[in-house]
Design a protein around this motif. Structure first.
Motif, PDB file in Angstrom:
ATOM      1  N   ILE A 116      -3.087  -9.438   6.271  1.00 62.88           N
ATOM      2  CA  ILE A 116      -2.355  -9.293   5.014  1.00 62.88           C
ATOM      3  C   ILE A 116      -1.043 -10.049   5.104  1.00 62.88           C
ATOM      4  N   GLU A 117      -0.860 -10.976   4.178  1.00 58.18           N
ATOM      5  CA  GLU A 117       0.355 -11.785   4.187  1.00 58.18           C
ATOM      6  C   GLU A 117       1.456 -11.202   3.320  1.00 58.18           C
ATOM      7  N   LYS A 118       1.061 -10.617   2.188  1.00 58.22           N
ATOM      8  CA  LYS A 118       2.047 -10.116   1.234  1.00 58.22           C
ATOM      9  C   LYS A 118       1.490  -8.891   0.518  1.00 58.22           C
ATOM     10  N   GLY A 119       2.366  -8.109  -0.066  1.00 61.54           N
ATOM     11  CA  GLY A 119       1.928  -6.947  -0.825  1.00 61.54           C
ATOM     12  C   GLY A 119       2.944  -6.520  -1.863  1.00 61.54           C
ATOM     13  N   VAL A 120       2.462  -6.097  -3.021  1.00 64.40           N
ATOM     14  CA  VAL A 120       3.342  -5.667  -4.100  1.00 64.40           C
ATOM     15  C   VAL A 120       2.622  -4.601  -4.917  1.00 64.40           C
ATOM     16  N   TYR A 121       3.377  -3.783  -5.628  1.00 64.12           N
ATOM     17  CA  TYR A 121       2.780  -2.801  -6.532  1.00 64.12           C
ATOM     18  C   TYR A 121       3.595  -2.757  -7.818  1.00 64.12           C
ATOM     19  N   TRP A 122       2.959  -2.290  -8.879  1.00 62.26           N
ATOM     20  CA  TRP A 122       3.651  -2.077 -10.145  1.00 62.26           C
ATOM     21  C   TRP A 122       2.901  -1.036 -10.950  1.00 62.26           C
ATOM     22  N   SER A 123       3.609  -0.384 -11.828  1.00 66.32           N
ATOM     23  CA  SER A 123       3.030   0.680 -12.650  1.00 66.32           C
ATOM     24  C   SER A 123       2.861   0.210 -14.081  1.00 66.32           C
ATOM     25  N   GLU A 124       1.858   0.741 -14.734  1.00 69.20           N
ATOM     26  CA  GLU A 124       1.598   0.484 -16.146  1.00 69.20           C
ATOM     27  C   GLU A 124       0.842   1.690 -16.681  1.00 69.20           C
ATOM     28  N   PRO A 125       0.573   1.754 -17.982  1.00 69.42           N
ATOM     29  CA  PRO A 125      -0.089   2.940 -18.547  1.00 69.42           C
ATOM     30  C   PRO A 125      -1.414   3.308 -17.873  1.00 69.42           C
ATOM     31  N   ALA A 126      -2.166   2.312 -17.421  1.00 69.94           N
ATOM     32  CA  ALA A 126      -3.468   2.602 -16.808  1.00 69.94           C
ATOM     33  C   ALA A 126      -3.332   3.225 -15.430  1.00 69.94           C
ATOM     34  N   GLY A 127      -2.219   2.980 -14.741  1.00 68.29           N
ATOM     35  CA  GLY A 127      -2.035   3.522 -13.405  1.00 68.29           C
ATOM     36  C   GLY A 127      -1.159   2.622 -12.549  1.00 68.29           C
ATOM     37  N   ILE A 128      -1.300   2.766 -11.232  1.00 65.16           N
ATOM     38  CA  ILE A 128      -0.541   1.966 -10.281  1.00 65.16           C
ATOM     39  C   ILE A 128      -1.425   0.830  -9.779  1.00 65.16           C
ATOM     40  N   ASN A 129      -0.909  -0.384  -9.827  1.00 65.77           N
ATOM     41  CA  ASN A 129      -1.621  -1.553  -9.327  1.00 65.77           C
ATOM     42  C   ASN A 129      -1.064  -1.975  -7.978  1.00 65.77           C
ATOM     43  N   LEU A 130      -1.946  -2.302  -7.043  1.00 63.26           N
ATOM     44  CA  LEU A 130      -1.558  -2.853  -5.763  1.00 63.26           C
ATOM     45  C   LEU A 130      -2.203  -4.227  -5.630  1.00 63.26           C
ATOM     46  N   LEU A 131      -1.445  -5.203  -5.165  1.00 67.81           N
ATOM     47  CA  LEU A 131      -1.950  -6.553  -4.971  1.00 67.81           C
ATOM     48  C   LEU A 131      -1.640  -6.985  -3.549  1.00 67.81           C
ATOM     49  N   LEU A 132      -2.687  -7.270  -2.779  1.00 75.32           N
ATOM     50  CA  LEU A 132      -2.539  -7.704  -1.404  1.00 75.32           C
ATOM     51  C   LEU A 132      -3.019  -9.142  -1.277  1.00 75.32           C
ATOM     52  N   SER A 133      -2.216  -9.990  -0.661  1.00 74.81           N
ATOM     53  CA  SER A 133      -2.578 -11.374  -0.420  1.00 74.81           C
ATOM     54  C   SER A 133      -3.088 -11.505   1.006  1.00 74.81           C
ATOM     55  N   LEU A 134      -4.311 -12.063   1.145  1.00 77.09           N
ATOM     56  CA  LEU A 134      -4.958 -12.169   2.452  1.00 77.09           C
ATOM     57  C   LEU A 134      -4.795 -13.573   3.015  1.00 77.09           C
ATOM     58  N   ASP A 135      -4.932 -13.699   4.326  1.00 81.08           N
ATOM     59  CA  ASP A 135      -4.743 -15.011   4.945  1.00 81.08           C
ATOM     60  C   ASP A 135      -5.963 -15.902   4.836  1.00 81.08           C
ATOM     61  N   ARG A 136      -7.117 -15.337   4.406  1.00 81.42           N
ATOM     62  CA  ARG A 136      -8.329 -16.132   4.197  1.00 81.42           C
ATOM     63  C   ARG A 136      -9.355 -15.286   3.466  1.00 81.42           C
ATOM     64  N   LEU A 137     -10.507 -15.865   3.188  1.00 77.48           N
ATOM     65  CA  LEU A 137     -11.569 -15.129   2.517  1.00 77.48           C
ATOM     66  C   LEU A 137     -12.132 -14.080   3.458  1.00 77.48           C
ATOM     67  N   LEU A 138     -12.118 -12.831   3.035  1.00 79.65           N
ATOM     68  CA  LEU A 138     -12.614 -11.720   3.839  1.00 79.65           C
ATOM     69  C   LEU A 138     -13.369 -10.737   2.963  1.00 79.65           C
ATOM     70  N   GLU A 139     -14.341 -10.078   3.563  1.00 79.99           N
ATOM     71  CA  GLU A 139     -15.040  -8.989   2.889  1.00 79.99           C
ATOM     72  C   GLU A 139     -14.272  -7.697   3.119  1.00 79.99           C
ATOM     73  N   THR A 140     -14.545  -6.695   2.280  1.00 82.56           N
ATOM     74  CA  THR A 140     -13.863  -5.409   2.415  1.00 82.56           C
ATOM     75  C   THR A 140     -14.869  -4.281   2.611  1.00 82.56           C
ATOM     76  N   GLU A 141     -14.521  -3.367   3.477  1.00 84.37           N
ATOM     77  CA  GLU A 141     -15.253  -2.119   3.646  1.00 84.37           C
ATOM     78  C   GLU A 141     -14.226  -0.999   3.516  1.00 84.37           C
ATOM     79  N   TYR A 142     -14.557   0.055   2.801  1.00 90.38           N
ATOM     80  CA  TYR A 142     -13.559   1.100   2.612  1.00 90.38           C
ATOM     81  C   TYR A 142     -14.208   2.483   2.559  1.00 90.38           C
ATOM     82  N   VAL A 143     -13.421   3.452   2.967  1.00 92.13           N
ATOM     83  CA  VAL A 143     -13.839   4.852   2.952  1.00 92.13           C
ATOM     84  C   VAL A 143     -12.756   5.659   2.266  1.00 92.13           C
ATOM     85  N   PHE A 144     -13.142   6.445   1.270  1.00 89.85           N
ATOM     86  CA  PHE A 144     -12.183   7.274   0.542  1.00 89.85           C
ATOM     87  C   PHE A 144     -12.182   8.693   1.101  1.00 89.85           C
ATOM     88  N   SER A 145     -11.012   9.252   1.235  1.00 92.50           N
ATOM     89  CA  SER A 145     -10.847  10.675   1.537  1.00 92.50           C
ATOM     90  C   SER A 145      -9.635  11.153   0.756  1.00 92.50           C
TER      91      SER A 145
END
Length: 349
Positions: A116-145
């Motif tokens: 992760i090179e950079k990260g920012v967040y902002w709020s709007e009526p729909a919710g909170i947005n997070l934007l992460l800038s990656l150093d290259r093309l990568l796939e994502t795997e995630y687990v919610f708890s």
């Protein structure tokens, strides 16, 4: 006595310095992005007005488990999270639906964030947005708890995942062909989005080269498919013939210098033209080896074809290409062709 006071003052000074350094190190990985996008009313994320977001805070890195830990408000459910990997842009977008205000003002991300090179967040009526800038093309795997999203960034692998890349032509300042108030870039994006919907909840993953009004170079579009190790690349374009407004119909193009056994660009182009024309009743103009005006096919390493879905210069066809029902039928025809392509691929192997 004076020596004792000086010693005490020195000790307290060292303590305050250590505390200050601790706080500094804790937030040492603060990173920012100057461009942030707004989400649309359906909860997806799209490019819109450029604005400055607030820095995301990262705690001291721990790479032991290789996971990025993203804290979440306790009341957030899995259905409240929208995750969009914009592969071509090397960015990861998260939308946490709900009114949580400045949650990330006091909650830091932790774990591993080597890519992760950079990260920012902002709020709007729909919710909170997070934007992460990656150093290259990568796939994502995630687990919610509850209260946490564990995110792992991994290199793309072929595996058993069926993957198709759909490329909507033009974008950004490149509007493409334009006539009767209709722009190519808008038509092709609408078709691409509908094709993706055709494969929701199936075993075929559809990746769009662009999901909004963004321009991408031809090599970037094709290399995305190569890097993702996709099975097929399908380009969608619109034509225009100002000299003869009566010209109409569909045609498809393939790379005439690169052939793949069993199922290559030629076969894919034929399937796409037949599928879309049968779904819409459009005239069939044939399939052709791509010339220099189809640069996206120059970089192909997988079965790839470009489908030209009609002529904006033809008033009747332009009206159809601005009709949502017609766009849906086009996308259904393309989806049918992709399914047929997988059947042929499986027969050949």
């Amino acid at each position: 006595m004076q020596d004792t006071l000086l010693k005490r003052m020195l000790i307290f000074t060292c303590i305050f310095f250590a505390l200050g350094m601790g706080v500094t190190l804790y937030f040492a990985y603060t990173k920012a992005i100057v461009i942030a996008e707004e989400s649309d009313q359906t909860g997806g994320i799209r490019h819109s007005d450029i604005k400055q977001g607030d820095n995301l805070y990262f705690a001291r890195e721990d790479q032991s488990k290789g996971e990025l830990l993203i804290p979440l408000p306790e009341t957030v459910r899995a259905d409240d999270i929208v995750i969009e990997n914009r592969y071509a842009e090397h960015t990861l977008h998260l939308l946490v639906k709900g009114e949580y205000g400045g949650f990330y003002e006091t909650h830091a991300l932790s774990g591993s964030y080597a890519h992760i090179e950079k990260g920012v967040y902002w709020s709007e009526p729909a919710g909170i947005n997070l934007l992460l800038s990656l150093d290259r093309l990568l796939e994502t795997e995630y687990v919610f708890s509850t209260g946490m999203l564990k995110l792992r960034l991994v290199e793309p692998t072929k595996g058993d995942q069926k993957t198709v890349v759909i490329d909507a032509s033009c974008g950004g300042e490149d509007t493409g062909d334009e006539a009767h108030g209709i722009r190519e870039k808008d038509v092709t994006l609408a078709v691409a989005e509908q094709v993706r919907k055709q494969f929701e909840k199936t075993d075929i993953r559809v990746i769009l080269t662009r999901t909004d009004d963004t321009f991408l170079a031809a090599e970037t579009r094709m290399m995305l498919a190569n890097d993702l190790k996709a099975d097929f690349f399908v380009g969608i374009e619109v034509s225009s013939n100002p000299e003869n407004a009566r010209v109409n119909g569909m045609q498809a193009f393939y790379n005439g210098t690169y052939f793949i056994p069993y199922l290559g660009g030629v076969e894919l182009a034929d399937l796409l033209e037949k599928g879309a024309s049968m779904a819409t009743g459009a005239k069939v103009n044939g399939i052709f080896a791509a010339s220099d005006d189809k640069p996206v096919l120059k970089y192909t390493q997988i079965p790839a074809a470009v489908l030209d879905i009609g002529y904006l210069s033809n008033p009747e066809e332009a009206a159809k290409l601005s009709d949502p029902d017609y766009i849906t039928r086009v996308s259904e025809g393309i989806a049918h062709a992709i399914r047929d392509a997988y059947q042929l691929k499986e027969q050949g192997t």
